[in-house]
Design an enzyme around this catalytic site. Structure first.
Site, short mmCIF file in Angstrom:
data_model
loop_
_atom_site.label_atom_id
_atom_site.label_comp_id
_atom_site.label_asym_id
_atom_site.label_seq_id
_atom_site.Cartn_x
_atom_site.Cartn_y
_atom_site.Cartn_z
N ARG A 200 0.85 -1.24 0.07
CA ARG A 200 -0.02 -0.08 -0.12
C ARG A 200 0.96 1.28 0.07
O ARG A 200 1.75 1.46 0.94
CB ARG A 200 -0.68 -0.11 1.32
CG ARG A 200 -1.46 1.33 1.36
CD ARG A 200 -2.57 1.30 2.59
NE ARG A 200 -3.65 0.66 2.10
CZ ARG A 200 -4.95 0.79 2.80
NH1 ARG A 200 -5.11 1.43 3.73
NH2 ARG A 200 -6.02 -0.05 2.09
N HIS B 15 -7.61 1.11 -6.06
CA HIS B 15 -7.71 0.12 -4.79
C HIS B 15 -8.53 -0.99 -5.23
O HIS B 15 -9.52 -1.55 -4.94
CB HIS B 15 -8.88 1.02 -3.84
CG HIS B 15 -8.54 0.31 -2.37
ND1 HIS B 15 -7.71 -0.91 -1.99
CD2 HIS B 15 -9.07 0.50 -1.23
CE1 HIS B 15 -7.79 -1.12 -0.99
NE2 HIS B 15 -8.84 -0.38 -0.38
N GLN C 30 -10.22 -3.86 -2.96
CA GLN C 30 -11.82 -3.65 -2.53
C GLN C 30 -12.60 -3.74 -3.33
O GLN C 30 -13.59 -4.24 -3.20
CB GLN C 30 -11.67 -1.89 -2.13
CG GLN C 30 -12.76 -1.36 -1.66
CD GLN C 30 -13.09 -1.98 -0.02
OE1 GLN C 30 -12.35 -1.85 0.90
NE2 GLN C 30 -14.42 -2.60 0.05
N ASP D 159 -17.70 7.08 -0.24
CA ASP D 159 -16.39 6.82 0.41
C ASP D 159 -16.07 8.35 0.88
O ASP D 159 -16.75 9.05 0.69
CB ASP D 159 -15.37 6.84 -0.95
CG ASP D 159 -14.01 6.19 -0.22
OD1 ASP D 159 -14.01 6.10 1.12
OD2 ASP D 159 -12.81 6.30 -1.00
N CYS E 107 -16.48 1.43 1.42
CA CYS E 107 -15.27 0.57 1.76
C CYS E 107 -14.69 0.65 3.22
O CYS E 107 -13.97 -0.11 3.47
CB CYS E 107 -14.05 0.89 0.75
SG CYS E 107 -13.57 2.63 0.81
N ARG F 238 -13.06 -8.93 1.79
CA ARG F 238 -11.92 -8.77 1.62
C ARG F 238 -10.89 -9.72 1.99
O ARG F 238 -10.04 -9.93 1.32
CB ARG F 238 -11.43 -7.34 2.51
CG ARG F 238 -11.75 -6.04 2.20
CD ARG F 238 -11.34 -5.39 0.92
NE ARG F 238 -10.21 -5.18 0.78
CZ ARG F 238 -9.32 -4.07 1.24
NH1 ARG F 238 -10.01 -3.19 1.88
NH2 ARG F 238 -7.92 -4.10 1.08
N1 CP Z 1 -11.19 -0.27 2.98
C1 CP Z 1 -9.88 -0.27 3.34
O1 CP Z 1 -8.86 -0.57 2.53
O2 CP Z 1 -9.40 -0.13 4.52
P1 CP Z 1 -8.13 0.09 5.47
O3 CP Z 1 -7.62 1.39 5.05
O4 CP Z 1 -8.53 -0.10 6.93
O5 CP Z 1 -7.03 -1.25 4.80
N1 NVA Z 2 -10.16 6.81 -0.76
C1 NVA Z 2 -9.59 6.22 0.49
C2 NVA Z 2 -10.01 4.87 0.97
C3 NVA Z 2 -9.56 4.51 2.09
C4 NVA Z 2 -9.54 2.74 2.22
C5 NVA Z 2 -8.21 6.48 0.79
O1 NVA Z 2 -7.52 6.58 -0.13
O2 NVA Z 2 -8.08 7.29 1.91
#
Ligand code: CP
Ligand code: NVA
Length: 308
Positions: free
Chosen positions: A107, A134, A137, A225, A266, A294
Site C-alpha cells: 500500500r 484500490h 477493495q 467513500d 469501503c 476482503r
Molecule cells: N477499505 C480499506 O482498505 O480499509 P483500510 O484502510 O482499513 O485498509
Molecule cells: N479513498 C480512501 C480509501 C481508504 C480505504 C483513501 O484513499 O483514503
C-alpha cells in the site's frame, strides 16, 4: 508473473475465477473459528510481505489472517521503518525482498512505486491501494454484490462523492464485469477521463450526472467513500466538504434508488458526513459484508498470483 496490480490489467476470465473461488472458499470455512486453518494449506511454507506506507485496518488484518488461514506466514512492514523510506530505490528493495519472500503486497502513495516494485520483483506483487486505485477493495465489492443480488453484469452502480482511487477501481470493474456506472459529484472531483474512457471502450454505460437525485434513479447499488482521502491535503478539507455535502448518501437519496438497492462503503467512514448512520446501519447496507469479503477475495487473489 501473475501480479495483481489493477482490475483492468487482469484478464476478465481470471477476475471471474477469482471471485468464484473466493465465494467457494468462504462457504468452505463457514462456522469455523477465524484462526482455524483451511483444509488444504495452499500457502504452506510461503512467506508474504505486507508493506504499508499509509495507515490500514482492513487491508492489514484481512491479508494477515488470510495468509495464516492458508498455512503461510506474514511479515507486516511499515514503509517508513524500511530503507525504502530512507532513500533505497524501489528497484533494489524489490530485488532484495524477492530473495526472502514469495509474495509482496504493498500500500503506497504514488502508483509508480507499485509499478516499479512489480517490474523489478521476481515474485508476484499485489496492489493494496495507491493514490489512484484500490483493486482488492472492488474485488470484494463485486463479490459482495453478487452474494446478495446475483450477477453484477448489466446492473447500475452509482458513485456519489469524490471521483477518487476507489471510484477508479469501480470504473475498471465496470468495464471488466460489464456493469454501468453513474458518477455524481462536483466537476472539480470527477474521476480521471482515462478511466471513464476505458470503461466506455469495453461497452459500459458511464454517465456523469451532477444532480444526485437524478443519478440514483434506478440504481442497483449506491456507493460512497470518504470526502478526504489519505493522500489528500488536509488543507483542502473544508473546501472538499463544502463541495461534497450535496452528495451525502442519506435516507432521502437512498429512497430514490431501486427499493432493493444495496449501499456500500469501503470504510473507514466518517459517519454523518459522506453517508448518514441510518443508511450505514440500515437495510440497504452491506458495509460489513464488504469488509469480511476482503479476506475471502484476497485469499483467492493470492492463490491466483501464486498459482496454488
Ligand atoms: N477499505 C480499506 O482498505 O480499509 P483500510 O484502510 O482499513 O485498509
Ligand atoms: N479513498 C480512501 C480509501 C481508504 C480505504 C483513501 O484513499 O483514503
Amino acid at each position: 508473473m501473475n501480479h495483481f496490480l489493477d482490475i483492468h490489467l487482469t484478464d476478465t476470465k481470471d477476475l471471474r475465477k477469482i471471485i468464484d473461488h473466493a465465494a467457494e472458499m468462504k462457504t468452505a470455512r463457514q462456522g469455523r473459528p477465524r484462526g482455524a486453518l483451511d483444509d488444504d494449506q495452499p500457502l504452506k511454507d510461503r512467506m508474504v510481505a505486507l508493506i504499508f506506507e499509509k495507515p490500514s485496518t482492513r487491508t492489514r488484518v484481512s491479508f494477515d489472517v488470510g495468509v495464516r488461514q492458508m498455512g503461510g506466514q506474514t511479515m507486516v512492514l511499515s514503509g517508513s521503518d524500511m530503507q525504502l523510506g530512507h532513500g533505497e530505490t524501489i528497484a533494489d528493495t524489490a530485488r532484495v525482498l524477492s530473495r526472502y519472500v514469495d509474495l509482496i503486497m504493498i500500500r503506497t502513495f504514488d502508483e509508480a512505486v507499485l509499478t516499479e516494485m512489480a517490474e523489478f520483483a521476481t515474485v508476484p506483487v499485489i496492489n493494496g491501494l495507491t493514490d489512484r486505485t484500490h483493486p482488492c477493495q472492488i474485488m470484494a465489492d463485486v463479490m459482495t454484490f453478487e452474494e446478495h443480488r446475483g450477477p453484477i453484469k448489466g446492473k447500475k452502480v452509482v458513485w456519489s462523492g469524490d471521483g477518487n482511487n476507489v471510484c477508479a477501481s469501480f470504473l475498471h470493474a465496470a468495464g471488466q464485469f460489464g456493469f454501468d456506472l453513474t458518477f455524481t459529484g462536483p466537476p472539480t472531483l470527477d474521476p480521471e477521463q482515462e478511466f471513464i474512457d476505458l470503461a466506455r471502450a469495453k461497452g459500459s454505460n458511464i454517465v456523469i450526472e451532477r444532480d444526485p437525485d437524478k443519478a440514483v434513479d434506478g440504481a442497483d447499488l449506491v456507493v460512497a467513500d470518504t470526502w478526504v482521502s489519505m493522500h489528500d491535503a488536509q488543507s483542502a478539507r473544508e473546501r472538499r466538504h463544502n463541495q461534497l455535502r450535496p452528495y451525502q448518501v442519506n435516507a432521502a437519496l437512498m429512497s430514490k434508488a431501486k427499493p432493493d438497492a444495496l449501499f456500500m462503503h469501503c470504510l473507514p467512514a466518517h459517519r454523518d458526513e459522506e453517508a448518514t448512520s441510518d443508511v450505514m446501519d440500515g437495510p440497504h447496507s452491506v458495509i460489513f459484508d464488504e469488509a469480511e469479503n476482503r479476506l475471502h477475495a484476497q485469499k483467492a487473489i493470492m492463490r491466483w498470483c501464486l498459482e496454488v
